[in-house]
Design a protein around this motif. Sequence first.
Motif, short mmCIF file in Angstrom:
data_model
loop_
_atom_site.label_atom_id
_atom_site.label_comp_id
_atom_site.label_asym_id
_atom_site.label_seq_id
_atom_site.Cartn_x
_atom_site.Cartn_y
_atom_site.Cartn_z
N VAL A 33 0.86 -1.18 0.00
CA VAL A 33 0.00 0.00 0.00
C VAL A 33 0.90 1.23 0.00
CG1 VAL A 33 -1.64 1.32 1.40
CG2 VAL A 33 -1.89 -1.15 1.18
N THR A 34 0.55 2.23 -0.80
CA THR A 34 1.26 3.51 -0.73
C THR A 34 0.65 4.31 0.41
OG1 THR A 34 1.52 3.46 -3.14
CG2 THR A 34 2.00 5.53 -2.02
N ALA A 35 1.43 4.57 1.45
CA ALA A 35 0.91 5.23 2.64
C ALA A 35 0.40 6.63 2.32
CB ALA A 35 2.01 5.30 3.70
N LEU A 36 -0.60 7.06 3.05
CA LEU A 36 -1.12 8.42 2.90
C LEU A 36 0.01 9.41 3.12
CD1 LEU A 36 -4.02 9.67 2.44
CD2 LEU A 36 -3.99 10.17 4.89
N HIS A 37 0.14 10.36 2.20
CA HIS A 37 1.21 11.34 2.30
C HIS A 37 0.83 12.59 1.52
CE1 HIS A 37 1.98 9.32 -1.55
NE2 HIS A 37 2.61 10.43 -1.92
N GLN A 38 1.66 13.60 1.66
CA GLN A 38 1.48 14.88 0.98
C GLN A 38 2.77 15.20 0.24
OE1 GLN A 38 2.28 18.46 3.21
NE2 GLN A 38 0.19 19.19 2.86
N ASP A 39 2.68 15.49 -1.05
CA ASP A 39 3.88 15.75 -1.83
C ASP A 39 4.67 16.96 -1.33
OD1 ASP A 39 3.17 13.62 -3.41
OD2 ASP A 39 2.50 14.83 -5.12
N THR A 61 3.77 18.55 10.37
CA THR A 61 2.64 18.00 11.10
C THR A 61 2.47 16.53 10.76
OG1 THR A 61 1.54 20.16 10.99
CG2 THR A 61 0.15 18.25 11.51
N PRO A 62 2.23 15.67 11.75
CA PRO A 62 2.01 14.25 11.42
C PRO A 62 0.84 14.07 10.45
CG PRO A 62 2.33 14.55 13.79
CD PRO A 62 2.20 15.92 13.20
N VAL A 63 0.97 13.10 9.56
CA VAL A 63 -0.12 12.76 8.64
C VAL A 63 -1.27 12.16 9.46
CG1 VAL A 63 -0.82 11.28 6.72
CG2 VAL A 63 1.43 12.39 6.70
N PRO A 64 -2.49 12.64 9.30
CA PRO A 64 -3.59 12.11 10.11
C PRO A 64 -3.97 10.69 9.70
CG PRO A 64 -4.44 13.61 8.45
CD PRO A 64 -2.94 13.69 8.37
N ALA A 65 -4.58 9.97 10.61
CA ALA A 65 -5.11 8.65 10.30
C ALA A 65 -6.46 8.82 9.62
CB ALA A 65 -5.25 7.82 11.57
N ILE A 66 -6.60 8.27 8.43
CA ILE A 66 -7.84 8.39 7.66
C ILE A 66 -8.34 6.98 7.33
CG2 ILE A 66 -8.92 9.28 5.55
CD1 ILE A 66 -7.97 11.48 7.42
N ALA A 67 -9.59 6.69 7.67
CA ALA A 67 -10.16 5.38 7.38
C ALA A 67 -10.37 5.21 5.89
CB ALA A 67 -11.50 5.22 8.11
N ALA A 94 -0.15 19.99 -4.63
CA ALA A 94 0.96 19.41 -3.87
C ALA A 94 0.63 19.24 -2.39
CB ALA A 94 2.20 20.28 -4.02
N ALA A 95 -0.37 19.96 -1.88
CA ALA A 95 -0.73 19.84 -0.47
C ALA A 95 -1.84 18.82 -0.23
CB ALA A 95 -1.15 21.20 0.08
N THR A 96 -2.35 18.18 -1.26
CA THR A 96 -3.43 17.21 -1.12
C THR A 96 -2.90 15.89 -0.58
OG1 THR A 96 -4.66 18.21 -2.94
CG2 THR A 96 -5.26 15.96 -2.34
N LEU A 97 -3.51 15.38 0.47
CA LEU A 97 -3.13 14.08 1.01
C LEU A 97 -3.66 12.98 0.09
CD1 LEU A 97 -3.90 14.77 4.76
CD2 LEU A 97 -1.67 14.11 3.85
N HIS A 98 -2.83 11.96 -0.14
CA HIS A 98 -3.23 10.87 -1.03
C HIS A 98 -2.40 9.62 -0.73
CE1 HIS A 98 0.16 12.90 -2.94
NE2 HIS A 98 0.40 11.80 -3.63
N GLY A 99 -2.91 8.50 -1.15
CA GLY A 99 -2.23 7.22 -1.02
C GLY A 99 -2.81 6.27 -2.05
#
Length: 289
Positions: A129-135, A193-199, A220-225
């Motif tokens: 899985v590609t972990a949730l992250h922000q570019d 800031t830590p990446v939040p946990a998203i269900a 670039a600021a959009t969280l994605h995985g």
Amino acid sequence: MSVPTSDPLRPVTDDEVDAFARDGVVHLPAILPTDWLDLLVDPVEATIADPAVTTDMTALRTAVAGVSPDSAGTGRFLSGVDHWLHDPVFAAFATASPLPAIAAALMDADRIHLYEDSVLVKEPGTAEVTALHQDLGYFHLDGDRICTTWVPLDPVTVETGAVAYLRGSHRSGLVHRPNWFVSDEPLPGTAGTPVPAIADDDPRLVRFAVQPGDVVVHHAATLHGAGPNRSDTARRRAVSVRYCGDGVRYELRPGAPTKAHHHEVRSGDPVVDHPGCPLVWSRTLGSAR
């Protein structure tokens, strides 16, 4: 080398511009001439086969997260960056394809600079899985006109590892701490800031079923995985190109991977035409290459 047209197959619509501003991501169906994808096939395959220019993210997950190799799938997750610096086809795609003009339309930019490109491959049976992250946390940039274009070479579905985007997350004003992509573990020495946990079933998450010729663009600021490739036969090959526009300045972030030209700039410097971050489109000249 003869390259295809730099014109998109159709204009970016007002609704698509609005979606990008509102959600931080937009799916642009049937906008890229597939002649560009035909041109990329051989260089992408050569990149996949060359361990000198790609990272085996499957092996990285074993090393970083301490996951047993026995738990891995039958496929591999492979990733590489900055191929445009060494390969003329990748360079042409990043600088002379319709992508810079598409980025300019979505970001209402007067000029577009190339920041980097990347190859992202999940072979059939890839468990990672590609972990949730922000570019943005990985980029040494600051500003609102920064985006990533994601170009599939294969049809992509949830089954084969579609990217999931957290709509509206680009408006948080936060720079999130970068991670290893295959683990939530942050990169050593980084800040943010830590990446939040998203269900996985969070209603703000959106995934697109895409076809070759489509482009997905996110802020670039959009969280994605992204999920694993659960298919036994279907590949998930994509080329991603990242751009920045006017008003963007350098912001040297501790611990984030650097590029060769970053030692020549300081935080606060405006992004200007440079061999390591070239101007590739302007409103007055169109394609700059």
